[in-house]
Each structure stands twice: as structure tokens, then as C-alpha cells.
Design an enzyme around this catalytic site. Structure first.
Site, PDB file in Angstrom:
ATOM      1  N   LEU A 129     -45.375  64.312  56.848  1.00 40.81           N
ATOM      2  CA  LEU A 129     -46.687  63.638  56.956  1.00 40.81           C
ATOM      3  C   LEU A 129     -46.989  62.512  57.897  1.00 40.81           C
ATOM      4  CD1 LEU A 129     -46.959  63.867  53.048  1.00 40.81           C
ATOM      5  CD2 LEU A 129     -47.891  65.463  54.795  1.00 40.81           C
ATOM      6  N   SER A 131     -45.184  59.630  58.619  1.00 41.37           N
ATOM      7  CA  SER A 131     -45.079  58.166  58.416  1.00 41.37           C
ATOM      8  C   SER A 131     -44.654  57.440  59.762  1.00 41.37           C
ATOM      9  CB  SER A 131     -43.853  57.993  57.415  1.00 41.37           C
ATOM     10  OG  SER A 131     -42.520  58.671  58.142  1.00 41.37           O
ATOM     11  N   ASP A 176     -49.992  63.669  65.657  1.00 41.58           N
ATOM     12  CA  ASP A 176     -49.680  62.692  64.626  1.00 41.58           C
ATOM     13  C   ASP A 176     -50.573  61.480  64.990  1.00 41.58           C
ATOM     14  OD1 ASP A 176     -48.006  64.774  64.078  1.00 41.58           O
ATOM     15  OD2 ASP A 176     -46.263  63.657  64.517  1.00 41.58           O
TER      16      ASP A 176
HETATM   17  C1  GLA Z   1     -44.773  67.050  64.809  1.00 42.42           C
HETATM   18  C2  GLA Z   1     -45.154  66.384  66.279  1.00 42.42           C
HETATM   19  C3  GLA Z   1     -46.504  66.684  66.645  1.00 42.42           C
HETATM   20  C4  GLA Z   1     -46.629  68.265  66.640  1.00 42.42           C
HETATM   21  C5  GLA Z   1     -46.215  68.864  65.274  1.00 42.42           C
HETATM   22  C6  GLA Z   1     -46.279  70.474  65.190  1.00 42.42           C
HETATM   23  O1  GLA Z   1     -45.524  66.557  63.741  1.00 42.42           O
HETATM   24  O2  GLA Z   1     -44.917  65.202  65.969  1.00 42.42           O
HETATM   25  O3  GLA Z   1     -46.688  66.144  68.001  1.00 42.42           O
HETATM   26  O4  GLA Z   1     -46.116  68.802  67.697  1.00 42.42           O
HETATM   27  O5  GLA Z   1     -45.120  68.487  64.721  1.00 42.42           O
HETATM   28  O6  GLA Z   1     -47.493  70.794  65.297  1.00 42.42           O
END
Ligand code: GLA
Length: 391
Positions: A129, A131, A176
Site C-alpha cells: 500500500l 508506505s 505510488d
Molecule cells: C509498485 C511500484 C509502482 C508500480 C506497481 C505495479 O507499487 O512502486 O511503480 O509499478 O508496483 O503497478
């Protein structure tokens, strides 16, 4: 956002450093709803900022040294405020050190100032998620305010991403950090990782997401992530040579082109490429379905997304599969899939608000029967993005 958590942090800060923080910033974690491993392929993602996140507090101090404390374990690092460098010893600090380096790089030399800082969050670590993105983004916002740097939101996200690349060694995309920055209450965020446009998409109030943290962490997660990214880049190079239109990333490849050429490619590379190519199409279809209020159709795309992870990208695991398989048979559940990098972490389940209790119980029982442990499904509220909350 939890005002209680902010208060706890400010109290801990005052106890440790003997004064109140002058700047406090907050950044949420995220769920990824559709569009898996598409961000670094310059594709599309639907995601949301969540109601769990990290607060980052700081106050100026005399001298040239900075102090940084992880508020949960009360571990402290000290370093020169004008020269944050990667540490092997306190790896948790790297996300903050990298963020400070990114802010300083956007300011004239001599802009650094000494400070005391502490952070505290409520996103379960390793749950998929984000963090770490919440820490990077909250730290970046706090440092920018403290040092008087005016940094546009997309640059805040990029500073966090670069911290991840250079200080934590994960070649992540921008998803993210962008979700944490651009989150909007009651909405999903539709991201285009080529144009870097981030738009809110309204979401039906009759449904919500259940986040199911498996607590599983398989294989060498970061190594596997970087390896998947390399496969996608190889596939993009193949298509750039095979197709008669420009291909700079898998975003430029359609599902039909993949079908037509898959036999000419190394089988593993072809299967890896199928995932982001299919996901881009699903995100575009999903946005239309949300506009038309077709929640059932959207949920089906989530199940298809998980199948693609399981079969083509191989970034699922038995624990995630258990949740998604169980979800298929639960009344009131529309869709489910893994969320984020994969290989463990959380599954996200789309459920009718009236069925939350029964669906949670059914998911908990299914997981217990298969793996012997309880999971604790939690309702996620799509929330506003990161901001400075004090100072
Ligand atoms: C992780 C990475 C993101 C993305 C996702 C998969 O969360 O940090 O940049 O690539 O995986 O979609």
C-alpha cells in the site's frame, strides 16, 4: 487522514526534541485498482489515495547536522544537513535521505539548513500500500516548505521516485508517489504515465474497496520487480523493430499486435509483455464503464487483471490467489485483484457497501481454511492527496 496520529507524532517529537515541530506534512498510501506494472511502460493506471498515511514533522536546529527519528521504533540517524547520503545501516532512513537530496538539488547551493525530524505512519509495512511513497512524499513536502522551495506536485512525485531508485534500489514507476500526491476524496485517479496527466474519476458511492493484506512477502521482491521491468523493456525493443509505427514503450503496442507477433518472440518475454499491454486496454475500458455506471463490468476487468498477473506476469502468489478465487463466489463482490508490485502484499476487493460484512467474513474464512491464518479485510476510503498540515 488521522488527526490522532498527527497528535501522537507531535507529542513524541516534543518529548524527543524538547520543542514543537514547525512544519508537519501528511501523505497517504494508495491502492492500485486497475493497470498493473503499466506505469513504467508509459501506460495508464486507475488508483486511489487511501485513508492511511504518514506524517512527517520537523523543526530547525542550530549547527550543520540533521537528526531524523523513525517515530515507531524511535531509532535515530544523524547526518550533515547539506549532504544526505545513502545508508546501509538504517535502511528505513534512505527514503527520507533521498527525498532531501531531491529537494536540495532543486535549490541553489547553500540552501541547506539543520533540522530535527520525526515521522509516524499507519500503513502496514510491506502490505503493498506504498508506505515508502507516503514517507517520501510527506518528507519532500515538509522539506520543501522548510527550505522555501516551490516544487510543482508532479515534481514532488518524481523526487520520491528518484529516492526509491537511487537510495532504495527499486526501479519503480511513478504510480505510488503520483497517487499519494494527486489523490481525491471519493474518486479514483486516472493517470497517464506518458503525458503525466492525473485526473479524478468519480466513483459510485454504492460500492467500496476492501483491502486484504496477506502479510505475505515472497522471493526477493525488489529483484523480481526490477527483473520484470527489464523484460518489458526487452519486449518494447522487440516491438520497436517488428512494427511499422514508433514504439518507445509497451504503451505503444496493442493487444492485436501482441497476438500477431507473440510467436516470433522469446516465450517468457512475450508473456511478460502481455500483462501491461492487456492492462492498458483494461484501464481505458474501465474508465468508460465507470462513466456509464457499469460496476459489474468494471469488476470483471479487475478479475481479468488478476488472471493476467497470475498467468502472464507471474507476480501473484497462493495467498493473493486465495482471496481473488474466493471473491469470485461471494454475493455482492464485483471484482478482486492484487494491488501494486505483487509477490505478496494486498489484494483489493470491489464490493457492494451492503455486503461488506458478509464478504469480509467469507474472505476471512476462505483464507483461514487454506493458509491457517486470519486476514483482516478493511474498508478503504478514497481520500485526498498529500499536503502540508502545519507550518
Ligand atoms: C509498485 C511500484 C509502482 C508500480 C506497481 C505495479 O507499487 O512502486 O511503480 O509499478 O508496483 O503497478
Amino acid at each position: 487522514m488521522s488527526p490522532d496520529l498527527q497528535q501522537v507524532l507531535e507529542k513524541k517529537f516534543a518529548e524527543k526534541y524538547g520543542r514543537e515541530p514547525t512544519v508537519v506534512a501528511y501523505a497517504p498510501g494508495r491502492i492500485e485498482v486497475l493497470g498493473n506494472h503499466t506505469d513504467y511502460n508509459e501506460g495508464y493506471v486507475l488508483s486511489a489515495a487511501i485513508n492511511h498515511g504518514t506524517f512527517f514533522a520537523l523543526a530547525p536546529r542550530d549547527g550543520a547536522e540533521a537528526s531524523l527519528t523513525a517515530g515507531d521504533i524511535m531509532d535515530e540517524v544523524r547526518f550533515p544537513a547539506d549532504a544526505p547520503a545513502r545508508t546501509e545501516e538504517h535502511t528505513w532512513a534512505n527514503y527520507v535521505l533521498g527525498s532531501l537530496a531531491g529537494v536540495l538539488a532543486r535549490l541553489p547551493a547553500g540552501s541547506a539548513r539543520a533540522f530535527d525530524a520525526m515521522f509516524l505512519g499507519n500503513i502496514p509495512l510491506g502490505s503493498g500500500l506504498s508506505s515508502s511513497a507516503a514517507l517520501e512524499v510527506s518528507a519532500t513536502l515538509a522539506f520543501a516548505r522548510f527550505l522555501g522551495a516551490d516544487i510543482p506536485p508532479v515534481e514532488v512525485a518524481k523526487i520520491g521516485q528518484k529516492a526509491e531508485h537511487d537510495f532504495a534500489g527499486v526501479k519503480c514507476g511513478l504510480l505510488d508517489q503520483a497517487s499519494s500526491v494527486f489523490g481525491r476524496r471519493d474518486s479514483l485517479v486516472m493517470s497517464d504515465f506518458r503525458t503525466l496527466e492525473f485526473k479524478p474519476v468519480a466513483f459510485s458511492p454504492d460500492v467500496c474497496f476492501l483491502m486484504c493484506n496477506t502479510n505475505a512477502k515472497h522471493a526477493l521482491v525488489d529483484g523480481a520487480y526490477n527483473e520484470r521491468r527489464e523484460c518489458c523493456e526487452k519486449a518494447a525493443r522487440f516491438f520497436a523493430a517488428a512494427l511499422d509505427h514508433p514504439v518507445s514503450a509497451l504503451r505503444d503496442v496493442s493487444w492485436n499486435e501482441w497476438l500477431e507477433h507473440r510467436g516470433e518472440m522469446d516465450d517468457l518475454i512475450a508473456r511478460r509483455a502481455a500483462h501491461p499491454v492487456g492492462e492498458d486496454a483494461r484501464v481505458l475500458a474501465g474508465v468508460e464503464m465507470l462513466r456509464e455506471g457499469d460496476v459489474a463490468g468494471f469488476g470483471k476487468l479487475m478479475f481479468e487483471s488478476h488472471d493476467s498477473s497470475r498467468n502472464y506476469f507471474e507476480n501473484s502468489c497462493p495467498e493473493l490467489d486465495t482471496i481473488v478465487d474466493a471473491a469470485q463466489a461471494i454475493p455482492g463482490v464485483y471484482g478482486a485483484r492484487l494491488s501494486g508490485g505483487g509477490f505478496g502484499g494486498s489484494a483489493v476487493v470491489l464490493v457492494d457497501r451492503r455486503a461488506v460484512e458478509t464478504a469480509s467474513t467469507a474472505l476471512r474464512n476462505a483464507y483461514k481454511n487454506r493458509h491457517g491464518d486470519w486476514i483482516d479485510p478493511r474498508v478503504i476510503t478514497c481520500s485526498d492527496g498529500a499536503r502540508v498540515v502545519r507550518g
